[in-house]
Design an enzyme around this catalytic site. Structure first.
Site, short mmCIF file in Angstrom:
data_model
loop_
_atom_site.label_atom_id
_atom_site.label_comp_id
_atom_site.label_asym_id
_atom_site.label_seq_id
_atom_site.Cartn_x
_atom_site.Cartn_y
_atom_site.Cartn_z
N LYS A 288 2.74 4.86 -10.98
CA LYS A 288 1.95 3.68 -10.62
C LYS A 288 1.94 2.69 -11.78
CE LYS A 288 0.26 4.19 -6.40
NZ LYS A 288 0.45 3.17 -5.34
N TYR B 77 2.03 11.05 -11.18
CA TYR B 77 1.54 10.03 -10.25
C TYR B 77 1.10 8.79 -11.00
CZ TYR B 77 -1.55 7.71 -6.90
OH TYR B 77 -2.16 6.78 -6.10
N LEU C 102 0.81 -1.22 0.00
CA LEU C 102 0.00 0.00 0.00
C LEU C 102 0.84 1.27 0.00
CD1 LEU C 102 -2.57 -0.97 2.82
CD2 LEU C 102 -2.81 -1.34 0.35
#
Length: 247
Positions: free
Chosen positions: A110, A106, A56
């Site tokens: 990812k 971002y 996470l």
């Protein structure tokens, strides 16, 4: 009873704390935590004994955009390198983002992490689960950060004005309790899933209706709302709003 050692990176974040709360009553699970204050040596020691990995840890609002690459992709690569060095073949759940489909730092970081994990998937027997998360809301989410639900709940409860530039904009939301329950279900069953994994139940609501509902909660008026409180979204919003009242 076989004990499962579950390594959770970012366990002190919003999703991590809700996941930890769900797992705390499980007698068959030992949680290994890795957070910002831990060292690489500590991470390696926990990887050595982990049976599952729930990854996470990440950043979405750094001061310096290079943090996206260093943390979201770099930490993932480091973990995969450690797993390979230790010849560890364990199930991996990764919290990605729907922003991988968008052209921003971002989302790009990812997506690179996803690609590295998919390469890892080809090398190992156990499954990699890529969870592309939409807007997550629920208890414990930080206001004025990256959740409009949290910001609206906090500000409306405290009579702080909210700004809505596009009232008709529709949000796609996932309740954090549904997310963490799904993660635990994966750990329990290790189901066959295609990546990216389809999540649900997803909820859609306009900014205008979201603000209206929360303002009615503030007034204590639970009738004539745009959605029923018996529906999953209505119930989840009610529980979320009440958590800010109790703070």
């Amino acid at each position: 009873m076989k004990i499962k050692n579950i390594l959770i990176t970012g366990s002190q974040g919003f999703v991590g704390k809700n996941l930890m709360q769900l797992l705390e009553s499980r007698q068959d699970i030992v949680v290994l935590e890795y957070n910002r204050g831990n060292t690489e040596e500590e991470l390696l020691e926990k990887i050595k004994i982990a049976d599952y990995l729930i990854h996470l840890a990440g950043v979405n609002r750094p001061i310096d955009h290079t943090e996206f690459e260093r943390v979201n992709f770099g930490l993932t690569k480091k973990i995969l390198s450690m797993l390979e060095d230790e010849e560890k073949d364990i199930p991996i759940i990764f919290s990605s983002s729907t922003q991988v489909l968008e052209d921003n730092p971002y989302g790009k970081s990812k997506l690179k992490a996803e690609e590295a994990l998919l390469i890892q998937q080809k090398k190992q027997k156990n499954k990699v689960y890529l969870l592309r998360l939409p807007g997550i809301f629920g208890q414990g989410c930080k206001p004025n950060y990256n959740s409009v639900v949290a910001t609206f709940c906090n500000n409306i409860q405290r009579d702080i004005p909210i700004e809505i530039h596009d009232p008709g904009k529709v949000l796609q939301l996932l309740y954090v309790q549904d997310l963490v329950e799904y993660m635990v279900e994966i750990i329990n069953k290790l189901p066959e899933k295609e990546n990216p994994v389809t999540l649900g139940p997803l909820h859609e609501i306009s900014l205008e209706n979201l603000a209206l509902i929360l303002k009615e909660f503030k007034k204590g008026n639970l009738t004539d709302l745009p959605i029923s409180l018996d529906l999953p979204l209505g119930k989840a919003l009610g529980e979320t709003y009440n958590s800010y009242v109790e703070q």
